[in-house]
Design an enzyme around this catalytic site. Structure first.
Site, PDB file in Angstrom:
ATOM      1  N   SER A  44       0.830  -1.201   0.000  1.00  0.00           N
ATOM      2  CA  SER A  44       0.000   0.000   0.000  1.00  0.00           C
ATOM      3  C   SER A  44       0.866   1.253   0.000  1.00  0.00           C
ATOM      4  O   SER A  44       0.525   2.248  -0.644  1.00  0.00           O
ATOM      5  CB  SER A  44      -0.961  -0.003   1.191  1.00  0.00           C
ATOM      6  OG  SER A  44      -0.268  -0.117   2.408  1.00  0.00           O
ATOM      7  N   GLU A  45       2.013   1.225   0.706  1.00  0.00           N
ATOM      8  CA  GLU A  45       2.954   2.342   0.646  1.00  0.00           C
ATOM      9  C   GLU A  45       4.387   1.865   0.786  1.00  0.00           C
ATOM     10  O   GLU A  45       4.662   0.855   1.456  1.00  0.00           O
ATOM     11  CB  GLU A  45       2.675   3.382   1.739  1.00  0.00           C
ATOM     12  CG  GLU A  45       1.498   4.284   1.469  1.00  0.00           C
ATOM     13  CD  GLU A  45       0.391   4.144   2.478  1.00  0.00           C
ATOM     14  OE1 GLU A  45      -0.656   4.783   2.281  1.00  0.00           O
ATOM     15  OE2 GLU A  45       0.556   3.389   3.445  1.00  0.00           O
ATOM     16  N   THR A  46       5.292   2.600   0.152  1.00  0.00           N
ATOM     17  CA  THR A  46       6.737   2.439   0.301  1.00  0.00           C
ATOM     18  C   THR A  46       7.304   3.804   0.663  1.00  0.00           C
ATOM     19  O   THR A  46       6.915   4.817   0.065  1.00  0.00           O
ATOM     20  CB  THR A  46       7.378   1.922  -0.998  1.00  0.00           C
ATOM     21  OG1 THR A  46       6.827   0.637  -1.313  1.00  0.00           O
ATOM     22  CG2 THR A  46       8.884   1.798  -0.865  1.00  0.00           C
TER      23      THR A  46
END
Length: 292
Positions: A44-46
């Protein structure tokens, strides 16, 4: 080659919570390279860690969905701060990690006592309502629910860096049944000018779900930024008292990745004064990544 770590955030249990990739030594990466790496991880996020613009701060960070950069997000902030604190301290400690994010400066207090480690950040922007009012019939259709499943709060759209549509759901059973349904979903997102919907039920404490398929996230196990903006939604529905209110929320239950988030809100004179999000994280893996 550059170094990365993966953590599960808003949990103390490995392989629960929300997975995160933290890429260190990202000073020389271009925006295109960071976006390519985020798409490769497909989480979902990096979050990418760079030297701070102000040496008094800990780091500058940039956060990416698989499809786009975003100005601020909760679980990358918590996970990155815990990783950086653990790399700098041994034993029990309490330290301040200051992250320069696109939305603003984010101070994060990280504490470890024994095997317990938690981080709490202050939201960089006080959330506020927008003028958009979701139409209940379209909202219900977009979530494969009936209008009677919604409530008791009034739905709303709130912003504070990111922007989310908030859909109150009466029961946990209705929350579990909800799912994005086209073409109503795209019509709802266009009308509200958002990419994401945060559903919550206060039937038994607070439990939530977050859908953002247009951003490459069919469902998110834990969304710290949306939890922070929930403060504005609750205030708009007279669900916050004067003083400090602390709520414990669960998310990701329906996905089999239960997450625990703590929301603390300061209200004075009927206005939000500060919003804080707290949670834990556990390290899962690390490695080296070739540059795209």
């Amino acid at each position: 080659m550059i170094t990365f770590h993966t953590l599960d955030v808003f949990t103390t249990t490995p392989f629960a919570g929300n997975p995160l990739a933290v890429v260190l030594g990202a000073k020389d990466l271009t925006t295109a390279q960071m976006q390519t790496i985020a798409r490769e991880f497909n989480l979902s996020e990096t979050i990418f860690v760079q030297p701070p613009a102000n040496p008094a701060h800990t780091a500058k960070v940039r956060i990416f969905f698989p499809t786009a950069e975003i100005p601020f997000a909760g679980h990358p902030t918590i996970g990155c701060a815990i990783l950086l604190a653990e790399q700098s301290h041994g034993g029990d400690f309490e330290t301040l990690i200051t992250l320069e994010e696109e939305a603003g400066l984010v101070p994060v207090t990280v504490r470890r006592q024994g095997t317990d480690i938690t981080a709490e950040f202050i939201a960089p922007v006080i959330p506020m309502p927008t003028s958009h009012q979701p139409e209940p019939g379209l909202l219900a259709a977009a979530l494969d629910l009936s209008p009677e499943d919604l409530g008791p709060h009034i739905p709303g759209v709130h912003q504070g860096g990111p922007r989310f549509l908030y859909a109150p759901v009466k029961t946990l059973q209705a929350l579990a049944r909800a799912r994005p349904i086209e073409p109503h979903w795209s019509a709802l997102m266009a009308a509200a000018q958002v990419d994401s919907a945060y559903l919550y039920s206060a039937a038994n404490d607070y439990q939530a779900r977050m859908f953002s398929p247009n951003a490459g996230i069919p469902e998110d196990p834990a969304t710290g930024s949306a939890t922070a903006l929930l403060a504005s939604q609750l205030l708009a529905n007279d669900a916050l008292a004067e003083g400090t209110t602390t709520l414990h929320l669960q998310q990701g239950v329906e996905m089999g990745r239960p997450s625990d988030l703590r929301l603390s809100v300061d209200v004075s004179g009927g206005r939000l004064q500060a919003v804080r999000i707290a949670g834990s994280a556990v390290r899962i893996g690390e490695g080296r990544l070739r540059l795209p």
